[in-house]
Design an enzyme around this catalytic site. Sequence first.
Site, PDB file in Angstrom:
ATOM      1  N   ASN A 100      39.197  46.068  41.850  1.00  0.00           N
ATOM      2  CA  ASN A 100      38.099  46.243  42.808  1.00  0.00           C
ATOM      3  C   ASN A 100      38.472  47.437  43.669  1.00  0.00           C
ATOM      4  OD1 ASN A 100      36.212  46.161  44.816  1.00  0.00           O
ATOM      5  ND2 ASN A 100      36.919  44.220  45.716  1.00  0.00           N
ATOM      6  N   TRP A 101      37.817  48.550  43.404  1.00  0.00           N
ATOM      7  CA  TRP A 101      38.211  49.787  44.090  1.00  0.00           C
ATOM      8  C   TRP A 101      37.608  49.913  45.483  1.00  0.00           C
ATOM      9  CZ3 TRP A 101      38.816  54.625  40.448  1.00  0.00           C
ATOM     10  CH2 TRP A 101      39.903  54.373  39.595  1.00  0.00           C
ATOM     11  N   LYS A 102      36.678  49.012  45.809  1.00  0.00           N
ATOM     12  CA  LYS A 102      36.049  49.040  47.144  1.00  0.00           C
ATOM     13  C   LYS A 102      35.481  50.439  47.424  1.00  0.00           C
ATOM     14  CE  LYS A 102      39.069  45.304  48.404  1.00  0.00           C
ATOM     15  NZ  LYS A 102      39.613  44.460  49.459  1.00  0.00           N
ATOM     16  N   GLU A 156      33.931  40.904  52.031  1.00  0.00           N
ATOM     17  CA  GLU A 156      33.580  42.070  52.860  1.00  0.00           C
ATOM     18  C   GLU A 156      32.066  42.233  52.935  1.00  0.00           C
ATOM     19  OE1 GLU A 156      36.159  44.787  50.772  1.00  0.00           O
ATOM     20  OE2 GLU A 156      37.876  43.707  51.608  1.00  0.00           O
ATOM     21  N   SER A 202      45.835  40.441  47.800  1.00  0.00           N
ATOM     22  CA  SER A 202      47.199  40.983  47.791  1.00  0.00           C
ATOM     23  C   SER A 202      47.961  40.705  46.497  1.00  0.00           C
ATOM     24  CB  SER A 202      47.987  40.482  49.006  1.00  0.00           C
ATOM     25  OG  SER A 202      47.363  40.921  50.197  1.00  0.00           O
ATOM     26  N   GLY A 240      42.602  44.410  44.464  1.00  0.00           N
ATOM     27  CA  GLY A 240      42.085  45.500  45.294  1.00  0.00           C
ATOM     28  C   GLY A 240      43.062  46.666  45.320  1.00  0.00           C
ATOM     29  N   GLY A 241      43.809  46.761  46.407  1.00  0.00           N
ATOM     30  CA  GLY A 241      44.718  47.889  46.634  1.00  0.00           C
ATOM     31  C   GLY A 241      45.556  48.292  45.429  1.00  0.00           C
ATOM     32  N   GLY A 293      43.904  42.329  51.423  1.00  0.00           N
ATOM     33  CA  GLY A 293      44.331  43.584  52.035  1.00  0.00           C
ATOM     34  C   GLY A 293      45.373  43.406  53.125  1.00  0.00           C
ATOM     35  N   HIS A 318      31.425  39.335  47.632  1.00  0.00           N
ATOM     36  CA  HIS A 318      32.774  39.597  48.155  1.00  0.00           C
ATOM     37  C   HIS A 318      32.773  39.308  49.659  1.00  0.00           C
ATOM     38  CE1 HIS A 318      36.362  41.736  49.414  1.00  0.00           C
ATOM     39  NE2 HIS A 318      36.769  41.649  48.157  1.00  0.00           N
ATOM     40  N   GLU A 326      39.152  34.138  46.604  1.00  0.00           N
ATOM     41  CA  GLU A 326      39.858  35.120  47.426  1.00  0.00           C
ATOM     42  C   GLU A 326      39.925  34.640  48.873  1.00  0.00           C
ATOM     43  OE1 GLU A 326      39.641  39.263  45.489  1.00  0.00           O
ATOM     44  OE2 GLU A 326      37.866  39.041  46.715  1.00  0.00           O
TER      45      GLU A 326
HETATM   46  P1  PGA Z   1      43.520  43.265  47.835  1.00  0.00           P
HETATM   47  O1  PGA Z   1      41.934  43.034  47.682  1.00  0.00           O
HETATM   48  O2  PGA Z   1      44.123  43.052  46.478  1.00  0.00           O
HETATM   49  O3  PGA Z   1      43.661  44.655  48.341  1.00  0.00           O
HETATM   50  O4  PGA Z   1      44.004  42.226  48.805  1.00  0.00           O
HETATM   51  C1  PGA Z   1      41.422  42.059  46.831  1.00  0.00           C
HETATM   52  C2  PGA Z   1      39.919  42.037  46.925  1.00  0.00           C
HETATM   53  O5  PGA Z   1      39.393  42.161  48.030  1.00  0.00           O
HETATM   54  O6  PGA Z   1      39.221  41.890  45.896  1.00  0.00           O
END
Ligand code: PGA
Length: 251
Positions: free
Chosen positions: A9-11, A96, A212, A233-234, A172, A94, A166
């Site tokens: 997930n590159w956001k 966010e 994470s 994500g990251g 994050g 998500h 999640e």
């Molecule tokens: P993260 O993000 O791996 O950076 O914690 C995961 C996500 O929000 O899908």
Amino acid sequence: MRKKVIAGNWKMNKTPSETKQILTQMKDKISTDGVDVLFCVPAISLTGAVEAVSGTDIRIGAENMFYEEQGAYTGEISALMLKDAGAEYVIIGHSERRQIFGEDNDMINKKIIKAIEHKIVPIICCGETLEQREAGETIDFVDGQIKSAYSSVSKADALNTIIAYEPIWAIGTGRVATSAQAQEVCAAIRKCLSEIYDDETAANIRVLYGGSVNASNAAELFAMPDIDGGLVGGASLKPEFCDIVEAGRNN
Ligand code: PGA
């Protein structure tokens, strides 16, 4: 036997040209043997991403979509557009989107139904806040999100969905859920699915963990019986993503 899924997930990261560059470099280092690998990228980068991974089994997904097909919805993107751009998956709900953009369960359910109608696999996100966890409300809260997400979704269609558990406090933050915490909720999600549908359906829907995930914790998480991979994500922007995919192949 559920096939593992490792989804990036590159956001809101990387420009279209950076996306092409990174995927072109990464694709040769990823083996998709025995595992589904996909990158969810910003809508503007979809076509370039699809081009960059063409000739491989890596798939491309979007990070969001609207539930109407067309019309006066300035700034929104429809399932038809995603499909035409080559997206085969879409992240829906998500945290966010829920927290920053005010998406509620009802809107998320409509988006899921629309994605399914257009044969785009929704990756349905759920997860609790730290306050909810500390108050012992995690399972009830996540169950509520799942029941709402699958409202009016048939059994056959449910089989073509993916869930990502999640916990918001783990996204994050570098603070990963323990494999036991993640397993407990993923098992509860499966139980909830068997109440909505039946045991067989529940046993066939893939439930991922996200928050994470990195190259050092992936193997332990993916070895849990109800965790079928990760939404990353990251770490999906870095070469370590290839090691996370390997952890998915080996567990
Ligand atoms: P993260 O993000 O791996 O950076 O914690 C995961 C996500 O929000 O899908």
